[in-house]
Design a protein around this motif. Structure first.
Motif, mmCIF file in Angstrom:
data_model
loop_
_atom_site.group_PDB
_atom_site.id
_atom_site.type_symbol
_atom_site.label_atom_id
_atom_site.label_comp_id
_atom_site.label_asym_id
_atom_site.label_seq_id
_atom_site.Cartn_x
_atom_site.Cartn_y
_atom_site.Cartn_z
ATOM 1 N N ASP A 226 0.748 -1.171 0.068
ATOM 2 C CA ASP A 226 0.150 0.189 0.341
ATOM 3 C C ASP A 226 0.896 0.978 0.276
ATOM 4 O O ASP A 226 0.836 2.220 0.693
ATOM 5 N N THR A 227 1.752 1.458 -0.928
ATOM 6 C CA THR A 227 2.919 3.116 -1.030
ATOM 7 C C THR A 227 1.308 3.747 -1.211
ATOM 8 O O THR A 227 2.134 4.842 -0.697
ATOM 9 N N ASP A 228 0.166 4.008 -1.917
ATOM 10 C CA ASP A 228 -0.480 5.290 -1.184
ATOM 11 C C ASP A 228 -0.550 5.172 0.217
ATOM 12 O O ASP A 228 -0.804 6.714 0.104
ATOM 13 N N GLY A 229 -1.177 4.378 0.671
ATOM 14 C CA GLY A 229 -1.128 4.805 2.414
ATOM 15 C C GLY A 229 -0.145 5.796 2.477
ATOM 16 O O GLY A 229 -0.668 6.388 3.910
ATOM 17 N N LEU A 230 0.605 4.726 2.389
ATOM 18 C CA LEU A 230 2.141 5.143 2.894
ATOM 19 C C LEU A 230 2.275 6.729 2.834
ATOM 20 O O LEU A 230 2.799 8.006 3.680
ATOM 21 N N ALA A 231 2.336 7.297 1.479
ATOM 22 C CA ALA A 231 2.319 8.191 1.011
ATOM 23 C C ALA A 231 1.322 9.100 1.814
ATOM 24 O O ALA A 231 1.553 10.774 2.341
ATOM 25 N N TYR A 232 0.170 8.573 1.763
ATOM 26 C CA TYR A 232 -1.048 10.012 2.391
ATOM 27 C C TYR A 232 -0.449 9.881 3.932
ATOM 28 O O TYR A 232 -0.816 11.036 4.070
ATOM 29 N N LEU A 233 -0.436 9.225 4.412
ATOM 30 C CA LEU A 233 -0.009 9.318 5.639
ATOM 31 C C LEU A 233 1.253 9.574 6.322
ATOM 32 O O LEU A 233 1.470 10.827 6.754
ATOM 33 N N SER A 234 2.650 9.637 5.621
ATOM 34 C CA SER A 234 3.160 10.933 5.568
ATOM 35 C C SER A 234 3.089 12.133 4.957
ATOM 36 O O SER A 234 3.434 13.170 5.610
ATOM 37 N N ARG A 235 2.015 12.295 4.261
ATOM 38 C CA ARG A 235 1.956 13.931 4.287
ATOM 39 C C ARG A 235 1.255 14.020 5.283
ATOM 40 O O ARG A 235 0.880 15.494 5.679
ATOM 41 N N ARG A 236 0.474 13.887 5.808
ATOM 42 C CA ARG A 236 -1.296 14.079 6.838
ATOM 43 C C ARG A 236 -0.670 14.095 8.493
ATOM 44 O O ARG A 236 -0.619 14.536 8.724
ATOM 45 N N LEU A 237 0.651 13.244 8.745
ATOM 46 C CA LEU A 237 1.097 13.032 10.225
ATOM 47 C C LEU A 237 2.116 14.481 10.374
ATOM 48 O O LEU A 237 2.960 13.740 9.241
ATOM 49 N N PRO A 238 2.648 14.335 11.836
ATOM 50 C CA PRO A 238 3.366 15.302 12.575
ATOM 51 C C PRO A 238 4.764 14.061 11.955
ATOM 52 O O PRO A 238 5.586 14.945 12.282
#
Ligand SMILES: [Mg+2]
Length: 361
Positions: A226-238
């Motif tokens: 789930d590369t998209d999921g990792l990218a999403y969390l990398s953008r959203r989490l501190p």
């Protein structure tokens, strides 16, 4: 015969009991069942490697790893340890499908060649950080057990707690609150071992923040592909989002960095072998990605090798080399440079990895 020619090898199963089962969201180890690989040069100097078997993570079995190492040993017999790099490159392709065996064979070669050279593996890799302090893992289980374990390890001197999550959400909250209560002010890392969807992971982190728990790093929140999921969390989490299961090969890491999907990578020699692990280090450093040094369930031998690798190269933000603290009688000697509070004093090692099986086999 030149004293650096490899004249013998051995492959031996190593079993040890654990103090407590090592349970994560994808499975559990009840005992240590690894493989020791030994090379002996004509002059009598030996090199040791350890293959960490983690079938529930890698799919590799011990029987297959024993066979792979026997093949590697036959290939290495008669080779000159001075040509360690050539031999390591040959093993890369021969053992590509059995990375635990690859790591063990390369570890033994590097241990042997640095012993022959009269330097430690830490110096060989650059001698940058003389001391590393590991975190300690709080495995999946009840809150009361997590509280007792955390308190005991905090009293022993540990200050960073890597909490495994991803089984039952309420139980995860209770376990994390127990850790916070037993070790106030200490750092917490989270490792979900692929257990969440991206949105669930985000929600989980936000709810934790409301309870006053802010992990320093979130490791492998989503399934490995789930590369998209990792990218999403990398953008959203501190906090840094760290790939572990998603970073099983050099190409994986290359693509994750290129797609800006992660802000940290967990390097394990058992996933990558020594050569590709160094490439991952170089790519991550160049991209400004944070680094964790990790391991499977490994005794002092393989744990120390990982410490030499990461302390030698330097630049690691997170050190997760704590599994020796879970093993009863790992059967190793020489590991006194690893203290009871989890500090690897690498500058105390004179040659090689500095750890060897008792009895020298
Ligand atoms: Mg992990």
């Amino acid at each position: 015969m030149k004293d650096s020619i490899i004249k013998k090898f051995s492959v031996r199963e190593m079993d040890a009991e654990l103090f407590t089962p090592f349970t994560i969201s994808s499975g559990s180890h009840r005992s240590l069942e690894n493989v020791i690989f030994t090379l002996e040069a004509a002059g009598g100097i030996k090199g040791f490697g350890e293959a960490a078997i983690a079938t529930h993570i890698t799919g590799e079995t011990r029987a297959r790893t024993v066979k792979s190492l026997a093949r590697a040993g036959q290939f290495l017999e008669g080779q000159d340890a001075a040509n360690y790099l050539g031999a390591m490159c040959r093993l890369e392709s021969a053992l590509d499908g059995n990375r635990a065996a690859l790591a063990a064979a390369q570890m033994a070669l590097l241990d042997l060649s640095t012993r022959l050279q009269g330097i430690s593996l830490w110096k060989f890799y650059g001698g940058r950080a003389p001391r590393l302090k590991t975190d300690i893992t709080v495995v999946i289980g009840g809150a009361a057990a997590a509280y007792d374990f955390t308190l005991k390890m905090r009293r022993a001197g540990f200050r960073i707690f890597k909490v495994k999550t991803g089984s039952d959400r309420d139980e995860d909250f209770r376990r994390l609150e127990a850790v916070k209560k037993a070790a106030p002010g200490c750092a917490v890392y989270l490792d979900a071992n692929c257990a969440y969807g991206a949105k669930d992971a985000e929600k989980f982190i936000r709810e934790l923040a409301l309870r006053g728990i802010r992990p320093r790093v979130l490791e492998q929140p989503v399934p490995k592909d789930d590369t998209d999921g990792l990218a999403y969390l990398s953008r959203r989490l501190p906090m840094p989002v760290c790939a572990d299961e998603s970073a099983y090969s050099l190409d994986d890491v290359y693509n994750l960095i290129r797609r800006k999907a992660v802000t940290a990578v967990n390097i394990k020699l058992t996933k990558l072998g020594f050569l590709r692990a160094r490439e991952v280090w170089a790519l991550a450093r160049a991209a400004g990605i944070k680094l964790m040094m990790g391991e499977m369930l490994e005794s002092e031998l393989a744990s120390a090798a990982a410490a030499h690798f990461s302390g030698g190269l330097g630049g690691f933000d997170f050190i997760d080399l704590d599994t020796p603290f879970f093993i009863k009688n790992g059967g190793m000697r020489g590991a006194s440079f690893l203290s009871k509070d989890g500090i690897y004093s690498l500058d105390r090692v004179k040659t090689g990895i500095g750890v060897m099986p008792r009895g020298g086999k």
